[in-house]
Scaffold this motif. Structure first.
Motif, PDB file in Angstrom:
ATOM      1  N   LEU A  46       0.726  -1.096  -0.230  1.00  0.00           N
ATOM      2  CA  LEU A  46       0.171   0.077  -0.239  1.00  0.00           C
ATOM      3  C   LEU A  46       0.917   0.960   0.435  1.00  0.00           C
ATOM      4  O   LEU A  46       1.633   1.160   0.924  1.00  0.00           O
ATOM      5  N   LEU A  47       0.782   1.502  -0.748  1.00  0.00           N
ATOM      6  CA  LEU A  47       0.956   3.717  -1.077  1.00  0.00           C
ATOM      7  C   LEU A  47       0.460   4.411  -0.495  1.00  0.00           C
ATOM      8  O   LEU A  47       1.289   5.151   0.644  1.00  0.00           O
TER       9      LEU A  47
ATOM     10  N   TYR B  33      -9.094 -12.893   0.361  1.00  0.00           N
ATOM     11  CA  TYR B  33      -9.166 -12.477  -0.613  1.00  0.00           C
ATOM     12  C   TYR B  33      -8.602 -13.227  -1.644  1.00  0.00           C
ATOM     13  O   TYR B  33      -7.035 -13.474  -2.329  1.00  0.00           O
ATOM     14  N   TRP B  34      -8.400 -13.640  -2.819  1.00  0.00           N
ATOM     15  CA  TRP B  34      -7.714 -14.300  -4.062  1.00  0.00           C
ATOM     16  C   TRP B  34      -7.856 -13.245  -5.298  1.00  0.00           C
ATOM     17  O   TRP B  34      -8.674 -13.109  -6.191  1.00  0.00           O
ATOM     18  N   CYS B  92      -3.214 -13.786  -2.747  1.00  0.00           N
ATOM     19  CA  CYS B  92      -3.889 -13.945  -1.848  1.00  0.00           C
ATOM     20  C   CYS B  92      -4.228 -12.612  -1.288  1.00  0.00           C
ATOM     21  O   CYS B  92      -2.623 -11.740  -1.087  1.00  0.00           O
ATOM     22  N   ALA B  93      -5.023 -12.020  -0.776  1.00  0.00           N
ATOM     23  CA  ALA B  93      -4.707 -11.042   0.445  1.00  0.00           C
ATOM     24  C   ALA B  93      -5.558 -11.600   1.552  1.00  0.00           C
ATOM     25  O   ALA B  93      -6.521 -11.756   1.508  1.00  0.00           O
ATOM     26  N   SER B  94      -5.204 -10.586   2.189  1.00  0.00           N
ATOM     27  CA  SER B  94      -5.730 -11.000   3.587  1.00  0.00           C
ATOM     28  C   SER B  94      -6.078  -9.498   4.274  1.00  0.00           C
ATOM     29  O   SER B  94      -5.443  -8.108   4.507  1.00  0.00           O
ATOM     30  N   SER B  95      -7.223  -9.768   5.514  1.00  0.00           N
ATOM     31  CA  SER B  95      -7.664  -8.012   5.739  1.00  0.00           C
ATOM     32  C   SER B  95      -7.883  -8.143   6.624  1.00  0.00           C
ATOM     33  O   SER B  95      -9.086  -9.088   6.865  1.00  0.00           O
ATOM     34  N   PHE B  96      -8.726  -6.852   8.000  1.00  0.00           N
ATOM     35  CA  PHE B  96      -9.292  -7.602   8.742  1.00  0.00           C
ATOM     36  C   PHE B  96     -10.035  -5.693   9.190  1.00  0.00           C
ATOM     37  O   PHE B  96      -9.679  -4.919   9.059  1.00  0.00           O
ATOM     38  N   PRO B 100      -6.722  -1.327   4.995  1.00  0.00           N
ATOM     39  CA  PRO B 100      -6.288  -2.047   3.324  1.00  0.00           C
ATOM     40  C   PRO B 100      -5.684  -3.609   3.653  1.00  0.00           C
ATOM     41  O   PRO B 100      -5.347  -3.965   4.358  1.00  0.00           O
ATOM     42  N   GLN B 101      -5.995  -3.966   2.833  1.00  0.00           N
ATOM     43  CA  GLN B 101      -5.863  -5.643   2.097  1.00  0.00           C
ATOM     44  C   GLN B 101      -4.152  -5.619   2.613  1.00  0.00           C
ATOM     45  O   GLN B 101      -3.859  -4.722   1.725  1.00  0.00           O
TER      46      GLN B 101
END
Lengths: 116, 112
Positions: A46-47, B33-34, B92-96, B100-101
Motif C-alpha cells: 500500500l502506497l 481474498y484471491w 492472495c490478500a487478507s485484511s481485518f 487495507p488488504q
C-alpha cells in the motif's frame, strides 16, 4: 460496471523528474481509493489511501495523490523521483461486498522506470 | 511469519491437469481474498471469504475454479482441467475490518 483506468502503461523518467500517474474510475457512489506499488520481485504494498476528508493524501516515500470528485480522478504524484521508485503502480477502488468485506477493483497498472 | 504466505511460488503444469494453490493469511485477519494478475491486465478479483460467512464467488471465471477456507484461516484455490489462459500470477490478500488488504507474493502459474 465499475472500472478503473490507468492511461499511462509505461513511463520512463530521469531521476529528479516530477511524476504524475493518472487514474480515473467509473463509480457514482462513495469510493475509497488506493494506490499500491509492486517493486521488482516483491509483493504489492500500500502506497496511500483515501477514505474521506482532505482530498490531498500523503503516502509513503514522498508520494501523494489528489482525489478530484468532479473528475472521478485520483492521480498519483511525486515531485522528484528516485531510481528506487522503479516499480509497477496500481490504482484501486474499493467497494463493499454483500455480507461485509471489501472488493478492490484494480487498474491495469503503470510500469515506471527511473533512469539514472 | 508476519505476512501473507503463498505456496508454491511457482507452478508449471500440463494443460488438463488440476492444480491447488495455498494461502496462509496474516494471523487474526478475518477476510481473505484471491486475485489473478494476467500479463497486460490488472488484478482481477476472484473470490472473497469473511469469517464463517458464505464466500463471494462472483469473480470466479468458470466452474473449473473453486476455493475453500478451512477453519477460517488457510485457503486453497483449486483449478481443475487447467487451460493455457489460466496462466497468471494468483495473489492472495487478507485484511481485518476496514483496514487495507495485505498481499502475499503470489503463485506464478504456467500452463504448458
Amino acid at each position: 460496471a465499475q472500472s478503473v483506468s490507468q492511461h499511462n502503461h509505461h513511463v520512463i523518467l530521469s531521476e529528479a523528474a516530477s511524476l504524475e500517474l493518472g487514474c480515473n474510475y467509473s463509480y457514482g457512489g462513495t469510493v475509497n481509493l488506493f494506490w499500491y506499488v509492486q517493486y521488482p520481485g516483491q509483493h504489492l504494498q500500500l502506497l496511500l489511501k483515501y477514505f474521506s476528508g482532505d482530498p490531498l493524501v500523503k503516502g509513503i516515500k514522498g508520494f501523494e495523490a489528489e482525489f478530484i470528485k468532479s473528475k472521478f480522478s485520483f492521480n498519483l504524484r511525486k515531485p522528484s523521483v528516485q531510481w528506487s521508485d522503479t516499480a509497477e503502480y496500481f490504482c484501486a477502488v474499493m467497494r463493499g461486498l454483500t455480507g461485509g468485506g471489501n472488493k478492490l477493483t484494480f487498474g491495469t497498472g503503470t510500469q515506471l522506470k527511473v533512469e539514472l | 511469519g508476519a505476512g501473507v504466505s503463498q505456496s508454491p511460488s511457482n507452478k508449471v503444469t500440463e494443460k488438463g491437469k488440476d492444480v491447488e494453490l495455498r494461502c496462509d493469511p496474516i494471523s487474526g485477519h478475518t477476510a481473505l481474498y484471491w486475485y489473478r494478475q494476467s500479463l497486460g491486465q490488472g488484478l482481477e478479483f476472484l473470490i472473497y471469504f469473511q469469517g464463517n460467512s458464505a464466500p463471494d464467488k462472483s469473480g470466479l471465471p468458470s466452474d473449473r475454479f473453486s476455493a475453500e477456507r478451512t477453519g477460517g484461516s488457510v485457503s486453497t484455490l483449486t483449478i481443475q482441467r487447467t487451460q493455457q489462459e489460466d496462466s497468471a500470477v494468483y495473489l492472495c490478500a487478507s485484511s481485518f475490518g476496514d483496514q487495507p488488504q495485505h498481499f502475499g507474493d503470489g503463485t506464478r502459474l504456467s500452463i504448458l
